[in-house]
Structures are given as C-alpha cells and as structure tokens.
Write an enzyme that holds these catalytic residues in place. Structure first.
Site, PDB file in Angstrom:
ATOM      1  N   GLU A   1       0.861  -1.188   0.000  1.00 20.23           N
ATOM      2  CA  GLU A   1       0.000   0.000   0.000  1.00 20.23           C
ATOM      3  C   GLU A   1       0.892   1.232   0.000  1.00 20.23           C
ATOM      4  OE1 GLU A   1      -3.440   2.198   2.698  1.00 20.23           O
ATOM      5  OE2 GLU A   1      -2.937   0.107   3.145  1.00 20.23           O
TER       6      GLU A   1
ATOM      7  N   HIS B   1       4.242  -1.567   7.808  1.00 22.38           N
ATOM      8  CA  HIS B   1       3.227  -1.321   6.791  1.00 22.38           C
ATOM      9  C   HIS B   1       3.052   0.188   6.676  1.00 22.38           C
ATOM     10  CE1 HIS B   1      -0.880  -1.700   4.829  1.00 22.38           C
ATOM     11  NE2 HIS B   1      -0.110  -2.526   4.135  1.00 22.38           N
TER      12      HIS B   1
ATOM     13  N   HIS C   1      10.732  -7.131  19.867  1.00 20.23           N
ATOM     14  CA  HIS C   1       9.683  -8.106  19.598  1.00 20.23           C
ATOM     15  C   HIS C   1       8.288  -7.484  19.603  1.00 20.23           C
ATOM     16  CE1 HIS C   1      12.925 -10.903  20.397  1.00 20.23           C
ATOM     17  NE2 HIS C   1      13.050 -10.416  21.612  1.00 20.23           N
TER      18      HIS C   1
ATOM     19  N   HIS D   1       4.541   1.895  11.399  1.00 19.55           N
ATOM     20  CA  HIS D   1       3.546   2.137  10.354  1.00 19.55           C
ATOM     21  C   HIS D   1       3.771   3.499   9.725  1.00 19.55           C
ATOM     22  CE1 HIS D   1      -0.178   1.956   8.121  1.00 19.55           C
ATOM     23  NE2 HIS D   1      -0.365   0.728   8.564  1.00 19.55           N
TER      24      HIS D   1
END
Length: 217
Positions: free
Chosen positions: A66, A85, A111, A116
């Site tokens: 995206e 992302h 972790h 984003h």
C-alpha cells in the site's frame, strides 16, 4: 530438503513484488543486500530496500503493498513479530527523497513492535517491545519503551526517552520528553551488540543457501 547436517524447515521466508492495484500499479521486487539475513517465516513484499548486515527475525512482516517505498539501513535488527506497513500516498521526506517508512542505521525494533508509515526513524533508535510508531519522525538515539505509542505527526528530538506505556500524540508531549537514561542507553547498545552477530552467524549455520528450505538466496 538439503543441508541435512544443519537446521532445516519445510517453510521459508517469502520475498515478492507487490500486487498491482489502482493505488500502487507497478510491481516492484525488494532489494536486499546479500549480507542481510532473513529468517524463516518472514515476509518482504514490494518496494523495500534492506541494507548490509541487517537481521530480520522469524515472523517479521515487511509489506510495502500500500504505502511505499520502505528503506531499512545497515546494521538494523527487526526482532520476532515486528510489522512494517504504510498508508497509501502518505510519505516522509528524507534527504530530498520520499519514503513511506525510513529506518536509519543501527536501529533496533524489539519483539512485536509496529512501525507504520508515514514515519522516519533516525539512526541508533530503540523501539521497545509492542511499541507503536505511526505518523511520526523519531530523532537519532531516542528510546521508545515497552507498549508506548508515538503518533500524531510529532517529531521527537534526538535522544528523547518515551516511558513505558506513554502516548505521545501531540508536539507538546514530544517536546517535554527527557533525555534517555544511561541505563537505557546501555541496554540499547547491548541489544545492538548481540543482534549484530546474527546475520553472519545464521548465514554460516544455514550454509551457502542462507535459507532453511535449501533454496538459493
């Protein structure tokens, strides 16, 4: 399966171009330096650059389908379960170039953390366990603690300390942050020291294929 004398697994990482969509029509294959190491059960999709000696642990998802492109500089470590992302058409400007996600050298993403885009993370930043960075610019040497959130278009000045569980979603909050304590500076350095050995060590462990499935890298 090959490499019977060493570790093996029927599952491998997945590296592939992004699918063609109306908002991201051009499939682009990731660009990954051979000295980086991708663990089994990881996924790298789309216009992603991964530089030298970066370690990508199991179950990491780097998905530039995206928002794109993503840039991950040298000597970084993305630990188990990290997710990258980005939102479509949302980017940051770094040295005159546009990125959905930009991660500078020697960054540790612990972790379960979520990075984003749009966001920029400068060099030697530590992003803690299950922390979230979204729509933010993080100054070099900053330390984002466990379960913290940094968002809202804020810019963290260099060496900012985000306490555990804090929500930094306004610039006033970002400006009020203290410097990273010495104990956390030392912790971040130790994380870097340990993870710096993994790319070459795992590559040696898996042999010339550099993949637990026996496929050529």
């Amino acid at each position: 399966m090959t490499n019977q004398s060493g570790p093996y697994n029927i599952y491998s990482y997945f590296i592939g171009a992004n699918p063609s969509t109306s908002f991201n029509p051009n499939p682009i294959f990731p660009k990954i330096k051979r000295t980086a190491f991708l663990s089994p059960f990881t996924s790298v999709i789309g216009d992603v650059t991964i530089r030298d000696r970066t370690y990508v642990a199991p179950f990491v998802s780097i998905r530039a389908d995206e928002g794109s492109p993503f840039y991950i500089d040298r000597d970084c470590n993305l630990q188990d379960g990290v997710i990258l992302h980005g939102l479509k058409n949302k980017q940051v400007d770094v040295n005159g170039k546009k990125y959905s996600i930009y991660i500078g050298p020697r960054v540790s993403c612990a972790h379960g953390s979520l990075i984003h885009g749009p966001c920029e993370i400068q060099q030697e930043v530590f992003v803690g366990f299950k922390a979230i960075v979204y729509n933010a610019q993080i100054g070099e040497g900053s330390f984002i603690s466990t379960n913290a959130l940094v968002t809202g278009g804020v810019t963290l000045k260099p060496h900012s300390f985000v306490p555990p569980g804090a929500h930094i979603d306004t610039q006033d909050k970002a400006n009020s942050l203290s410097k990273v304590p010495i104990s956390e500076v030392e912790f971040a350095k130790e994380v870097q020291r340990v993870n710096k050995e993994f790319p070459s060590s795992y590559s040696f462990l898996f042999g010339k294929t550099k993949c637990s499935c026996g496929l050529a890298y």
